[in-house]
Design a protein around this motif. Sequence first.
Motif, PDB file in Angstrom:
ATOM      1  N   ALA A   1    -115.490  74.647 -45.448  1.00 34.70           N
ATOM      2  CA  ALA A   1    -116.728  75.257 -45.951  1.00 34.70           C
ATOM      3  C   ALA A   1    -117.920  74.301 -45.839  1.00 34.70           C
ATOM      4  O   ALA A   1    -119.069  74.736 -45.797  1.00 34.70           O
ATOM      5  CB  ALA A   1    -116.536  75.679 -47.410  1.00 34.70           C
ATOM      6  N   GLN A   2    -117.628  72.998 -45.781  1.00 32.49           N
ATOM      7  CA  GLN A   2    -118.721  72.015 -45.721  1.00 32.49           C
ATOM      8  C   GLN A   2    -119.331  71.910 -44.331  1.00 32.49           C
ATOM      9  O   GLN A   2    -120.381  71.297 -44.155  1.00 32.49           O
ATOM     10  CB  GLN A   2    -118.185  70.634 -46.150  1.00 32.49           C
ATOM     11  CG  GLN A   2    -117.753  70.593 -47.617  1.00 32.49           C
ATOM     12  CD  GLN A   2    -116.953  69.354 -47.953  1.00 32.49           C
ATOM     13  OE1 GLN A   2    -116.142  68.894 -47.143  1.00 32.49           O
ATOM     14  NE2 GLN A   2    -117.173  68.810 -49.146  1.00 32.49           N
ATOM     15  N   GLU A   3    -118.666  72.492 -43.340  1.00 32.13           N
ATOM     16  CA  GLU A   3    -119.109  72.295 -41.957  1.00 32.13           C
ATOM     17  C   GLU A   3    -119.526  73.581 -41.265  1.00 32.13           C
ATOM     18  O   GLU A   3    -119.495  73.664 -40.046  1.00 32.13           O
ATOM     19  CB  GLU A   3    -117.994  71.601 -41.164  1.00 32.13           C
ATOM     20  CG  GLU A   3    -117.741  70.198 -41.678  1.00 32.13           C
ATOM     21  CD  GLU A   3    -116.599  69.520 -40.934  1.00 32.13           C
ATOM     22  OE1 GLU A   3    -116.873  68.527 -40.256  1.00 32.13           O
ATOM     23  OE2 GLU A   3    -115.453  69.999 -41.031  1.00 32.13           O
ATOM     24  N   THR A   4    -119.927  74.575 -42.039  1.00 37.05           N
ATOM     25  CA  THR A   4    -120.278  75.858 -41.429  1.00 37.05           C
ATOM     26  C   THR A   4    -121.670  75.851 -40.814  1.00 37.05           C
ATOM     27  O   THR A   4    -121.993  76.729 -40.015  1.00 37.05           O
ATOM     28  CB  THR A   4    -120.174  76.996 -42.466  1.00 37.05           C
ATOM     29  OG1 THR A   4    -120.957  76.625 -43.609  1.00 37.05           O
ATOM     30  CG2 THR A   4    -118.733  77.222 -42.886  1.00 37.05           C
ATOM     31  N   VAL A   5    -122.527  74.897 -41.223  1.00 32.55           N
ATOM     32  CA  VAL A   5    -123.839  74.767 -40.561  1.00 32.55           C
ATOM     33  C   VAL A   5    -124.077  73.292 -40.228  1.00 32.55           C
ATOM     34  O   VAL A   5    -123.373  72.407 -40.725  1.00 32.55           O
ATOM     35  CB  VAL A   5    -125.004  75.318 -41.432  1.00 32.55           C
ATOM     36  CG1 VAL A   5    -124.731  76.738 -41.900  1.00 32.55           C
ATOM     37  CG2 VAL A   5    -125.301  74.413 -42.620  1.00 32.55           C
ATOM     38  N   SER A   6    -125.104  73.027 -39.430  1.00 27.37           N
ATOM     39  CA  SER A   6    -125.387  71.660 -38.988  1.00 27.37           C
ATOM     40  C   SER A   6    -126.148  70.874 -40.064  1.00 27.37           C
ATOM     41  O   SER A   6    -126.743  71.454 -40.967  1.00 27.37           O
ATOM     42  CB  SER A   6    -126.221  71.683 -37.709  1.00 27.37           C
ATOM     43  OG  SER A   6    -127.530  72.157 -38.015  1.00 27.37           O
TER      44      SER A   6
END
Length: 336
Positions: A177-182
């Motif tokens: 969930a921590q890496e769903t956007v840049s």
Amino acid sequence: GKERMKWWTEARFGMFIHWGVYAQFAGVYKGHEQARGGAEWIMNRCKIPVAEYQAAAKKFNPVHYNPDEWVRMAKEAGMKYLIITAKHHDGFALFRTAASKWNVVDASPYGRDLLKPLAEACRKYGIKLGFYYSQAQDWNNPGGSAARKLMREGWPNPDSARIDAYTLTHKGHWDPAQETVSFDEYINKVSVPQVKELLSNYGDIAILWWDTPTNMTDEAALKLQEQLKLQPHIITNDRLKRPNFPGDTKTPEQKIPDFSELDGKYWETCMTMNGTWGYRTSDNNWKSSETLIQNLIDIASKGGNYLLNIGPKPDGTFPKESIDRLKAIGDWMKVN
Ligand code: JFZ
């Protein structure tokens, strides 16, 4: 320049406040006593999943929060300014924000902005208000960075050995969930807008205290720095991004520099009264009032400022040990 720094150089003494959802864990996760780091780091140290950590906010209800009392205690201890974690690395905003649902108004039963009444109390007592803001490191807002503190291959983390292999290959993250956007998107959609809110909605803000520039780029730092124009007299520390963004003040942590290290810069030693920034039930390693007063004298004599930390309890009150020490310092101030 010098005129802007005048009040700060005369202040000598300020209150640091580390408060957020981590106060509820108070250094314990599922019966495990956190082995390393401050209690405000528990989510990262123990690699608590995002959904699970966010569920803890559903019980964050500081019904005994009394900012008037907080500021009065600071004032009576002889402090001239107060800096609170508007957002620490867990990303939880203690204020109303349109940039993320992960904030006290939308995600906790308390449901009210914690900084508004604090700003009012500061105005009432003539205490300058500063905001600590973790601009890069954010474990709950997607895209935020996660420092791999004390983590190397072959050196298991006693707080979360199970998941170290994952963090090694995911830039310190532990939950998809921590890496769903840049990171850039996080900076543009969360960090920059929240700094804008903090510098627009609470009257005069004396200090912006950046922290842990993990992953910061010059571009991101410039965007954040741009927001400071909203408060022309604001003072900042040196943690926005290194190098190129030195800020106004140096921030030696937990230590008082020697004369030889001072080189004419403005500096502020930040320090805990025990061993943790965020509230921790089991930390009884309190410094004596005498030690704290001696530190203040030492720092003041060298031209620095002393930023002394309180980690409030989840109900909104200060630990008794902290209150006792503030009183003792205040008593000493009255006769000196
Ligand atoms: C940071 C935070 O990670 C910590 O939780 C707390 O808020 C503290 C005041 O700041 O920790 C740091 C940041 C910088 C250094 C050390 C610890 N440093 O420059 O030595």
